[in-house]
Design an enzyme around this catalytic site. Structure first.
Site, mmCIF file in Angstrom:
data_model
loop_
_atom_site.group_PDB
_atom_site.id
_atom_site.type_symbol
_atom_site.label_atom_id
_atom_site.label_comp_id
_atom_site.label_asym_id
_atom_site.label_seq_id
_atom_site.Cartn_x
_atom_site.Cartn_y
_atom_site.Cartn_z
ATOM 1 N N ASN A 220 22.731 -15.784 -13.571
ATOM 2 C CA ASN A 220 21.684 -15.421 -12.611
ATOM 3 C C ASN A 220 20.422 -16.248 -12.828
ATOM 4 O O ASN A 220 19.759 -16.655 -11.866
ATOM 5 C CB ASN A 220 21.365 -13.926 -12.699
ATOM 6 N N CYS A 272 18.585 -8.276 -8.300
ATOM 7 C CA CYS A 272 19.143 -8.968 -9.478
ATOM 8 C C CYS A 272 18.268 -10.098 -10.011
ATOM 9 O O CYS A 272 17.810 -10.039 -11.154
ATOM 10 C CB CYS A 272 20.518 -9.483 -9.137
HETATM 11 C C1 UGA Z 1 23.031 -12.337 -7.115
HETATM 12 C C2 UGA Z 1 24.066 -13.374 -7.576
HETATM 13 O O1 UGA Z 1 24.248 -14.348 -6.558
HETATM 14 C C3 UGA Z 1 25.417 -12.700 -7.890
HETATM 15 O O2 UGA Z 1 26.330 -13.653 -8.412
HETATM 16 C C4 UGA Z 1 25.175 -11.609 -8.939
HETATM 17 O O3 UGA Z 1 26.384 -10.936 -9.273
HETATM 18 C C5 UGA Z 1 24.180 -10.606 -8.393
HETATM 19 O O4 UGA Z 1 22.925 -11.298 -8.109
HETATM 20 C C6 UGA Z 1 23.967 -9.535 -9.438
HETATM 21 O O5 UGA Z 1 23.449 -9.814 -10.522
HETATM 22 O O6 UGA Z 1 24.479 -8.402 -9.259
HETATM 23 P P1 UGA Z 1 22.495 -11.097 -4.789
HETATM 24 O O7 UGA Z 1 21.233 -10.658 -5.455
HETATM 25 O O8 UGA Z 1 23.328 -10.110 -4.081
HETATM 26 O O9 UGA Z 1 23.470 -11.784 -5.883
HETATM 27 O O10 UGA Z 1 22.094 -12.162 -3.711
HETATM 28 P P2 UGA Z 1 22.136 -13.765 -3.535
HETATM 29 O O11 UGA Z 1 23.004 -14.098 -2.403
HETATM 30 O O12 UGA Z 1 22.396 -14.423 -4.807
HETATM 31 O O13 UGA Z 1 20.622 -14.037 -3.080
HETATM 32 C C7 UGA Z 1 19.508 -13.729 -3.913
HETATM 33 C C8 UGA Z 1 18.237 -14.186 -3.247
HETATM 34 O O14 UGA Z 1 18.149 -15.611 -3.307
HETATM 35 C C9 UGA Z 1 18.104 -13.822 -1.772
HETATM 36 O O15 UGA Z 1 16.793 -13.415 -1.503
HETATM 37 C C10 UGA Z 1 18.429 -15.116 -1.040
HETATM 38 O O16 UGA Z 1 17.817 -15.190 0.215
HETATM 39 C C11 UGA Z 1 17.854 -16.131 -2.010
HETATM 40 N N1 UGA Z 1 18.507 -17.452 -1.899
HETATM 41 C C12 UGA Z 1 19.802 -17.625 -2.230
HETATM 42 C C13 UGA Z 1 17.741 -18.530 -1.467
HETATM 43 O O17 UGA Z 1 16.535 -18.391 -1.175
HETATM 44 N N2 UGA Z 1 18.333 -19.755 -1.385
HETATM 45 C C14 UGA Z 1 19.641 -19.959 -1.708
HETATM 46 O O18 UGA Z 1 20.098 -21.117 -1.621
HETATM 47 C C15 UGA Z 1 20.384 -18.868 -2.134
#
Ligand code: UGA
Length: 450
Positions: A220, A272
């Site tokens: 993470n 997360c």
């Molecule tokens: C994250 C991890 O991706 C998972 O692998 C992990 O299991 C999970 O945390 C956890 O610890 O339980 P999640 O928080 O559901 O998952 O969401 P993500 O899709 O990772 O996005 C997190 C944030 O980053 C969002 O606000 C998203 O908009 C942002 N993000 C993501 C970006 O701004 N740019 C990106 O390229 C990707």
């Protein structure tokens, strides 16, 4: 030793992780008993309903109840006594200093210990919650050993099997993981958990408890740093008239880097990344390890959503009295989760500038959840029931999540509805060229913006 299909698995904690874990094992043919202290949650599960929204989840739970392979209870001790595997999936909230609060982990461990007392047959306790290194070894193990009067690795097994689920795609991630990580006190514990995943096509990492705990945090942290760095590069791009999305396309084609988690914008939210980074920072401070990168990423992520306000202010020459639509309240599309959403700092900044804010999210539950942040605090925040209502008569709009509904916005509707067709996109939701060609002022973080 492969687990028998039809093994009884207890899941302690039926929040997000617990429910997805339950659905995964149901789908793999096991029997699941879900445990939670919240009676209404337990009742919902027993009615075949999901307390949270996640694609595909409710169908699995409903099917589990109908087939008699799923039940829920508030009695963790009995559930532990009657199960071969006991998964700890309880929440690990943040303390005021950012460190993780282990109170639910402790009480679950105590119940498990009581349930295991006198048990035969090597039941296995598995940590699924995200916990800092040494939690299984130094917190969970002694509590269970004391209450059960048994030793880990002898009378019962102890393992750590972190989840890597993304909200909105959690069931898919759980059934088709990139890797399966199993830490354990001993080979017998590890191979028992390995048996639960038999036949899954994913690399397997068998290791010790601390390493498994750290793999989750490091993953993470790494992803959050990638997003944070992409955002910082975006801010440099803005200043130089360069498009960060084109830049990241070029960067991500390097096989050593890869294309994922390079989408720049208004920052990361969710339950997360922010929480885990803070917990890791607190754990490092406690161990007197000085950090540079992780604290900077957290600071940068606080400032990043305000880049949307800067862009909007520049176009509208001040925001006092302006009607501004904010599209997207959840921390990302396809979820009702508003924890650490970047929508909140945006709303606060808009109010500080004197604007009137018109809120909208495609997901009604996200609207309801967001309301708790602002309820009764101001009359300058208006909840809207549709995208049209939010945009109608607005002087500007900020897109905070790239939901399908926002992606389908048509230039002619934007122009018909808005008083001034000015959109600041905190992601990359619509085609900037099409928008500009249609006479819409369409700007974003790290874009050419001319
Ligand atoms: C994250 C991890 O991706 C998972 O692998 C992990 O299991 C999970 O945390 C956890 O610890 O339980 P999640 O928080 O559901 O998952 O969401 P993500 O899709 O990772 O996005 C997190 C944030 O980053 C969002 O606000 C998203 O908009 C942002 N993000 C993501 C970006 O701004 N740019 C990106 O390229 C990707």
């Amino acid at each position: 030793m492969p687990a028998k299909v039809g093994e009884r698995i207890a899941i302690l904690g039926i929040g997000y992780v617990g429910l997805v874990t339950a659905a995964t094992f149901l789908k793999r043919g096991h029997n699941v008993v879900c445990v939670d202290v919240l009676k209404d949650r337990v009742a919902m599960i027993n009615d075949g309903k999901s307390p949270i929204f996640e694609p595909g989840l409710e169908e699995e739970l409903e099917q589990g109840i109908r087939s008699g392979r799923l039940m829920a209870t508030t009695d963790g001790i009995t559930a532990a006594r009657c199960s071969k595997f006991i998964f700890i999936c309880v929440g690990t909230p943040s303390m005021p200093d950012g460190s993780i609060d282990l109170k639910f982990i402790r009480s679950a461990s105590k119940d498990i210990g009581k349930g295991l007392k006198g048990r035969k047959g090597f039941p296995v306790v598995v940590m699924k919650s995200t916990v800092v290194p040494n939690t299984c070894e130094k917190v969970v193990r002694p509590i269970i050993e004391k209450a059960s009067k048994m030793r880990a690795g002898r009378g019962f097994g102890l393992a750590c099997n972190p989840e890597f689920l993304k909200e909105g795609e959690a069931l898919k991630d759980s059934l088709h993981p990139d890797r399966i990580v199993i830490g354990g006190t001993d080979d017998r514990s590890r191979s028992a958990v390995e048996g639960l995943y038999k036949g899954m096509d994913a690399p397997l990492i068998l290791t010790d408890l601390n390493t498994a705990e750290m793999i989750k945090y490091a993953s993470n942290a790494f992803l959050a740093v990638r997003v944070g760095l992409s955002n910082e590069i975006a801010n440099i791009c803005s200043a130089h008239g360069v498009d960060v999305y084109e830049v990241m396309k070029g960067v991500g084609l390097d096989k050593r880097i890869g294309p994922h988690f390079l989408r720049a914008g208004a920052g990361f939210g969710g339950s997360c990344f922010p929480k885990d980074l803070k917990a890791l920072r607190a754990a490092a401070e406690k161990a007197e390890v000085s950090l540079n990168i992780l604290p900077s990423v957290l600071d940068q992520n606080e400032a990043q959503p305000l880049e949307t306000i800067k862009l909007l202010k520049k176009v509208l020459k001040g925001l006092k009295g302006r009607r501004i639509a904010l599209l997207g309240l959840a921390f990302k599309p396809d979820t009702d989760d508003v924890r650490e959403t970047r929508a909140l700092p945006i709303v606060k900044a808009l109010l500080k500038e004197g604007a009137v804010v018109r809120l909208y999210d495609t997901n009604r539950a996200a609207m309801d959840n967001f309301r708790t942040f602002i309820k009764g605090k101001t009359k300058r925040v208006i909840e809207c029931g549709s995208i049209e209502e939010a945009l109608k008569g607005s002087d500007g709009a900020i897109i905070q999540t790239e939901s399908k509904e926002f992606k389908a916005l048509r230039p002619r509707d934007i122009k018909a509805w808005m008083r001034r067709p000015v959109i600041i996109d905190g992601r990359r939701t619509l085609d900037p060229h099409l928008m500009k060609r249609s006479g819409i002022v369409y700007r974003g973080i790290g874009w050419k913006n001319r």
